[in-house]
Write an enzyme that holds these catalytic residues in place. Structure first.
Site, PDB file in Angstrom:
ATOM      1  N   SER A   1      41.432  69.440  73.530  1.00 57.09           N
ATOM      2  CA  SER A   1      40.560  68.394  74.063  1.00 57.09           C
ATOM      3  C   SER A   1      41.342  67.451  74.955  1.00 57.09           C
ATOM      4  CB  SER A   1      39.994  67.609  72.872  1.00 57.09           C
ATOM      5  OG  SER A   1      39.398  66.416  73.309  1.00 57.09           O
TER       6      SER A   1
ATOM      7  N   TYR B   1      40.817  63.145  64.037  1.00 52.18           N
ATOM      8  CA  TYR B   1      40.301  64.274  64.827  1.00 52.18           C
ATOM      9  C   TYR B   1      41.233  64.557  66.013  1.00 52.18           C
ATOM     10  CZ  TYR B   1      37.930  66.448  68.713  1.00 52.18           C
ATOM     11  OH  TYR B   1      37.665  67.234  69.808  1.00 52.18           O
TER      12      TYR B   1
ATOM     13  N   ILE C   1      29.948  75.542  71.480  1.00 53.79           N
ATOM     14  CA  ILE C   1      30.720  76.231  72.532  1.00 53.79           C
ATOM     15  C   ILE C   1      30.959  77.688  72.129  1.00 53.79           C
ATOM     16  CG2 ILE C   1      32.762  76.106  74.013  1.00 53.79           C
ATOM     17  CD1 ILE C   1      33.019  73.151  73.178  1.00 53.79           C
TER      18      ILE C   1
ATOM     19  N   LYS D   1      43.993  67.908  67.044  1.00 52.33           N
ATOM     20  CA  LYS D   1      44.109  68.682  68.286  1.00 52.33           C
ATOM     21  C   LYS D   1      45.573  68.700  68.764  1.00 52.33           C
ATOM     22  CE  LYS D   1      39.955  70.052  68.416  1.00 52.33           C
ATOM     23  NZ  LYS D   1      39.653  71.448  68.100  1.00 52.33           N
TER      24      LYS D   1
ATOM     25  N   ASN E   1      34.223  66.780  78.795  1.00 49.11           N
ATOM     26  CA  ASN E   1      33.023  66.561  77.956  1.00 49.11           C
ATOM     27  C   ASN E   1      32.004  67.690  78.125  1.00 49.11           C
ATOM     28  OD1 ASN E   1      34.385  63.935  78.153  1.00 49.11           O
ATOM     29  ND2 ASN E   1      32.633  63.189  77.017  1.00 49.11           N
TER      30      ASN E   1
END
Ligand code: UD1
Length: 338
Positions: free
Chosen positions: A125, A150, A12, A154, A179
């Protein structure tokens, strides 16, 4: 205007560097190359005619972070992508994730806290919502207990930024991605998964090109129309553009709060089987796949309510699922030719 992009050579990050340069920003990209390559700089050059300033650096090294921001104390904004993102790996090696995703964030914020005026954009996310009760998911849906280290990084990252913004000059936007898939339409940059891909779309393209024998579809007994799980797949270029829009909102001081949160998705949910059908249509390839059991930790469905991003941020995803998949396929074909 100088913008720092951490993880700037990643999936990204690299697409965002392109969009920033297209809008005339001067970009300094930081990357430790743990999941990317310096060749990405050539791809960015081929698209924009310009390479960003590149600093190979590991943000877990506090002294390096301090030196970097001493050198670049005129930075107007930081877009923070640098992080590890494999859910399974985070379960096996949580400390790696807390160090990479949390310590590094703290070191960067410590330097930014000393600056008179700085804007910060954070890669968050939709994983923070867990299995949300209501679809589509709005930004005020409750954050639920994370299912992996993970996911936890976030959530903690969002909390740290919120606490720090209260007592510093930092203004921040937290972007919760659904996604991300696809690649730049030029196929000059794209996703480069290390080893066996964990995510659906790179697994599909690698199967179609012959690198994997078949795709396993994880579960067809979900309470959805065709039994497979539903996600909101967003084209990475649309996502990258949202970062530029968010950055400008902060630079122009149009933000309503010191910390704002936006969902970045298309608003449309697609099942795994729908993704496969769409891929077969745009690629002309028949995909070898097999239904297997559910993957542990997977949720049934997640797609975004995009009203806030549309009306407040003034951004909307433009690409269809077919366009996103076509770009992913074009990229896969290109990298396997080399
Ligand atoms: C995953 C992470 C999420 C992270 C995101 C990064 C989990 C539980 N979640 O999202 O936290 O932010 O990646 O991009 O890992 N599927 C298959 N076969 C495959 C691979 C995937 O059927 O080989 C299915 C999955 O079960 C899921 C869908 O495809 O229903 C999407 O999977 P994936 O691309 O891994 O994304 P998420 O799991 O949604």
């Amino acid at each position: 205007m100088k913008i720092v992009v951490t993880g700037g050579l990643g999936f990204i990050g690299s697409h965002t560097v392109v969009e920033l340069q297209n809008e005339g920003f001067e970009v300094v990209a930081i990357d430790n190359l743990s999941n990317s390559s310096e060749k990405v700089l050539d791809g960015i050059f081929n698209i924009t005619g310009k390479k960003p300033i590149f600093e190979k650096m590991d943000l877990r090294d506090k002294a390096s972070v301090q030196n970097f921001f001493k050198k670049h104390n005129d930075v107007a904004g930081v877009i923070h992508f640098a992080a590890s993102k494999a859910v399974g790996e985070s379960v096996e090696n949580p400390l790696l994730y807390y160090e990479n995703n949390i310590s590094a964030l703290v070191y960067v914020l410590q330097e930014l806290a000393a600056l008179p005026n700085v804007n910060f954009i954070f890669s968050s996310s939709c994983t923070v919502y867990g299995q949300a009760e209501k679809m589509p998911i709005t930004e005020d849906a409750p954050v639920q207990q994370a299912m992996s280290p993970y996911g936890n990084t976030k959530q903690i990252g969002e909390e740290i930024i919120t606490d720090v913004a209260k007592v510093t000059h930092i203004n921040a936007i937290l972007l919760r991605y659904f996604n991300p898939i696809g690649s730049h339409p030029s196929a000059e940059i794209g996703e480069l998964p290390l080893g066996v891909p964990q995510n659906l779309v790179p697994f599909i393209t690698q199967t179609a090109i012959g690198l994997r024998e078949k795709l396993s579809v994880f579960g067809d007994d979900y309470p959805t129309a065709d039994g497979t799980a539903i996600r909101d797949y967003i084209h990475v270029v649309d996502l990258a553009k949202a970062h530029v829009v968010a950055l400008k909102r902060l630079l122009e001081k149009n933000n309503a709060d010191k910390v704002e949160t936006f969902n970045l998705g298309t608003g449309k949910g697609s099942s795994v089987l729908e993704v496969i059908t769409a891929f077969e249509k745009v690629s002309g390839q028949k995909l070898n796949y097999q239904i297997v059991g559910r993957r542990e930790g997977d949720i049934t469905e997640a797609y975004a309510n995009i009203d806030k991003a549309n009306t407040v941020l003034g951004w909307k995803a433009q690409s269809s699922l077919e366009e996103s998949l076509a770009s992913a396929w074009k990229w896969e074909q290109k990298i396997r030719q080399q």
